[in-house]
Scaffold this active site. Sequence first.
Site, PDB file in Angstrom:
ATOM      1  N   TYR A  20       0.794  -1.458   0.234  1.00  0.00           N
ATOM      2  CA  TYR A  20       0.045  -0.214   0.177  1.00  0.00           C
ATOM      3  C   TYR A  20       1.170   1.439  -0.173  1.00  0.00           C
ATOM      4  O   TYR A  20       0.511   1.897  -0.865  1.00  0.00           O
ATOM      5  CB  TYR A  20      -0.818   0.142   1.291  1.00  0.00           C
ATOM      6  CG  TYR A  20      -1.711  -1.060   1.152  1.00  0.00           C
ATOM      7  CD1 TYR A  20      -3.048  -0.955   0.422  1.00  0.00           C
ATOM      8  CD2 TYR A  20      -1.794  -2.589   2.213  1.00  0.00           C
ATOM      9  CE1 TYR A  20      -4.623  -2.356   0.819  1.00  0.00           C
ATOM     10  CE2 TYR A  20      -2.664  -3.647   2.301  1.00  0.00           C
ATOM     11  CZ  TYR A  20      -4.062  -2.866   0.831  1.00  0.00           C
ATOM     12  OH  TYR A  20      -5.339  -4.418   0.954  1.00  0.00           O
TER      13      TYR A  20
ATOM     14  N   ASN B 119     -12.684  -0.826  -5.236  1.00  0.00           N
ATOM     15  CA  ASN B 119     -13.289  -1.174  -6.508  1.00  0.00           C
ATOM     16  C   ASN B 119     -13.763  -1.959  -7.134  1.00  0.00           C
ATOM     17  O   ASN B 119     -14.263  -2.926  -6.786  1.00  0.00           O
ATOM     18  CB  ASN B 119     -11.312  -2.062  -6.741  1.00  0.00           C
ATOM     19  CG  ASN B 119     -10.985  -2.837  -8.317  1.00  0.00           C
ATOM     20  OD1 ASN B 119     -11.633  -2.535  -9.535  1.00  0.00           O
ATOM     21  ND2 ASN B 119     -10.023  -3.043  -7.999  1.00  0.00           N
TER      22      ASN B 119
ATOM     23  N   CYS C   7      -6.633  -5.655  -7.540  1.00  0.00           N
ATOM     24  CA  CYS C   7      -6.596  -4.601  -5.839  1.00  0.00           C
ATOM     25  C   CYS C   7      -5.522  -6.365  -5.250  1.00  0.00           C
ATOM     26  O   CYS C   7      -5.211  -5.694  -4.119  1.00  0.00           O
ATOM     27  CB  CYS C   7      -7.467  -4.490  -5.205  1.00  0.00           C
ATOM     28  SG  CYS C   7      -8.913  -5.814  -5.688  1.00  0.00           S
ATOM     29  N   HIS C   8      -5.779  -8.281  -5.668  1.00  0.00           N
ATOM     30  CA  HIS C   8      -5.707  -8.540  -4.793  1.00  0.00           C
ATOM     31  C   HIS C   8      -3.397  -8.763  -5.133  1.00  0.00           C
ATOM     32  O   HIS C   8      -3.915  -8.943  -4.163  1.00  0.00           O
ATOM     33  CB  HIS C   8      -6.161  -9.916  -5.391  1.00  0.00           C
ATOM     34  CG  HIS C   8      -5.817 -10.134  -6.696  1.00  0.00           C
ATOM     35  ND1 HIS C   8      -6.128  -9.346  -8.555  1.00  0.00           N
ATOM     36  CD2 HIS C   8      -4.561 -10.760  -7.515  1.00  0.00           C
ATOM     37  CE1 HIS C   8      -5.316  -9.804  -9.290  1.00  0.00           C
ATOM     38  NE2 HIS C   8      -4.425 -10.450  -9.088  1.00  0.00           N
TER      39      HIS C   8
ATOM     40  N   GLU D 124      -0.775 -16.355  -9.759  1.00  0.00           N
ATOM     41  CA  GLU D 124      -0.092 -16.022 -10.789  1.00  0.00           C
ATOM     42  C   GLU D 124       1.490 -16.005 -11.109  1.00  0.00           C
ATOM     43  O   GLU D 124       2.372 -15.027 -11.139  1.00  0.00           O
ATOM     44  CB  GLU D 124      -0.456 -13.785 -10.745  1.00  0.00           C
ATOM     45  CG  GLU D 124      -1.899 -14.108 -10.524  1.00  0.00           C
ATOM     46  CD  GLU D 124      -2.394 -12.189 -10.636  1.00  0.00           C
ATOM     47  OE1 GLU D 124      -3.617 -11.853 -11.221  1.00  0.00           O
ATOM     48  OE2 GLU D 124      -1.430 -11.610 -10.023  1.00  0.00           O
TER      49      GLU D 124
END
Length: 170
Positions: A107, A130, A138-139, A165
């Site tokens: 963040y 979001n 946002c993850h 990912e």
Amino acid sequence: MKALTLVVTEIASPPGAIVFARRGEALCALCFKEYGIPMVGELKRRFGPLEFQKDRDGGEPGRSLRAYFEGDLEALDGVAVDTAGTPFQERVWSRLRGIPAGRTLSYAELARAIGRPSAVRAVAGANGRNPVSLVIPCHRVIASDGSLGGYGGGLARKRWLLAHEGAILA
């Protein structure tokens, strides 16, 4: 006032069923199915009277989401979005879309990246608001200490997405 028609699609995914709404080919909302009722409320606040047209395919966003879950981690990069956030939120969300799959930012790093290093809490708030999660990833935002932080879809899903990912080990 005439009701706006949004096209709504539900698709299965490994971390859970996803529901999304689109206007044309642009996503206006996307969430895991159990959060669909709050999503409808937010869409009504944003657009006024609504009609929902169900669609099984989901158009381009649906094809892109399926491709992402099948392993094409860049499939969501070009999906059009219609988010209608504040200028600050839009700046945060734009920067989120620049975080490539397999990478994370804290963040604090995200706040610095948008030129507002002291706005960590505001950045976290924009991240949490979001309306099209996954597409605006946002993850991929974690706490400065490397822990997962929060995620509206739940930490188990965030962990799954980041592992999918290649950003963390499952």
